[in-house]
Motif scaffolding. Sequence first.
Motif, PDB file in Angstrom:
ATOM      1  N   THR A  24       0.835  -1.208   0.000  1.00 58.85           N
ATOM      2  CA  THR A  24       0.000   0.000   0.000  1.00 58.85           C
ATOM      3  C   THR A  24       0.868   1.255   0.000  1.00 58.85           C
ATOM      4  O   THR A  24       0.611   2.204  -0.747  1.00 58.85           O
ATOM      5  N   ASP A  78      -8.001  -3.676  -1.707  1.00 57.12           N
ATOM      6  CA  ASP A  78      -7.907  -4.285  -0.383  1.00 57.12           C
ATOM      7  C   ASP A  78      -9.106  -3.832   0.459  1.00 57.12           C
ATOM      8  O   ASP A  78      -9.323  -2.624   0.597  1.00 57.12           O
ATOM      9  N   ASP A 102      -3.647  -1.786  -5.869  1.00 55.94           N
ATOM     10  CA  ASP A 102      -3.169  -2.237  -4.557  1.00 55.94           C
ATOM     11  C   ASP A 102      -3.957  -3.469  -4.134  1.00 55.94           C
ATOM     12  O   ASP A 102      -5.176  -3.421  -4.016  1.00 55.94           O
TER      13      ASP A 102
HETATM   14 MG    MG Z   1      -1.925  -2.979   2.107  1.00 50.11          MG
END
Ligand code: MG
Length: 270
Positions: free
Chosen positions: A22, A45, A136
């Motif tokens: 991230t 995520d 991500d």
């Molecule tokens: Mg992450």
Amino acid sequence: MALNPGVRILVLANQKGGVGKTTTAINLGTALAAIGERVLIVDLDPQGNASTGLGINRKDRSLSTYDVLVGEQPLSAVIRETAVPRLCVAPSTLDLLGVELEISPHKDRAYKLRHAVQTLVSSAPDSERFTYVLVDCPPSLNLLTINALVAADSVVVPLQCEFFALEGLSQLLSTVDQVKRTLNPELTIHGIVLTMFDPRNNLATQVVADVRKFMGDKVYDTIIPRNVRVSEAPSHGKPVLLYDLKCQGSQAYLRLASEVIQRERSLRAA
Ligand code: MG
Ligand code: ADP
């Protein structure tokens, strides 16, 4: 050949948590935007740390990547601008936790993100088109990560400079290989980025040497140092480049961005 001409889709993947996926999505994205690219970060995520780190409050996420993956919204409807010029984010919410169950009966379950990105890119006029999309991923090789790998041109793997860095890497590489053989033949490994390096730790230096030995020139020259400014920035809802441009972490992410662009040029020339 790129999936979508003019746009590079890079996925930050590693099924280990806490390795810097991230942080790298946010700060590589910011650094690419700072040098003139138009960047979209897609938060896949359920934890939504990329969205939070880019200053998008939870209450402002009425539309998210969940709505895109279940097919109710186009990506264009969920994209939000950030405080960084030329950097946008498609935020996520905890709803993503349920997506796997909801879409698993669908035949095209692995292609949801790929189709959404293709629609976004083909409908935008050239002047407004993103030049980089960074996805991500969650810390898992689940259907969300598979969607990211199927949508991608290339994978960027963050590895933390610690003793078990290489553990799990072969599983990730074999998943990438499997997706390449079955769902996305163009998929490549863009590079491995070593993160949270602490030069005072002898073990970390040994890990860098080992990873370079096993993975050769797949490893970027740039190493991201462990830097407290990098870890403070998300609580201010800012990329570290906005929080403290001069700190070592920001400078490393700027170098990583130029290296990524350099690799793109040599790939295109090849
Ligand atoms: Mg992450
Ligand atoms: P992942 O997305 O792989 O789970 P994160 O990017 O969230 O990993 O990083 C895990 C933790 O480590 C976070 O608290 C983050 O702020 C911190 N962190 C990441 N990179 C650095 C760095 N270069 N220096 C210091 N802390 C870092």
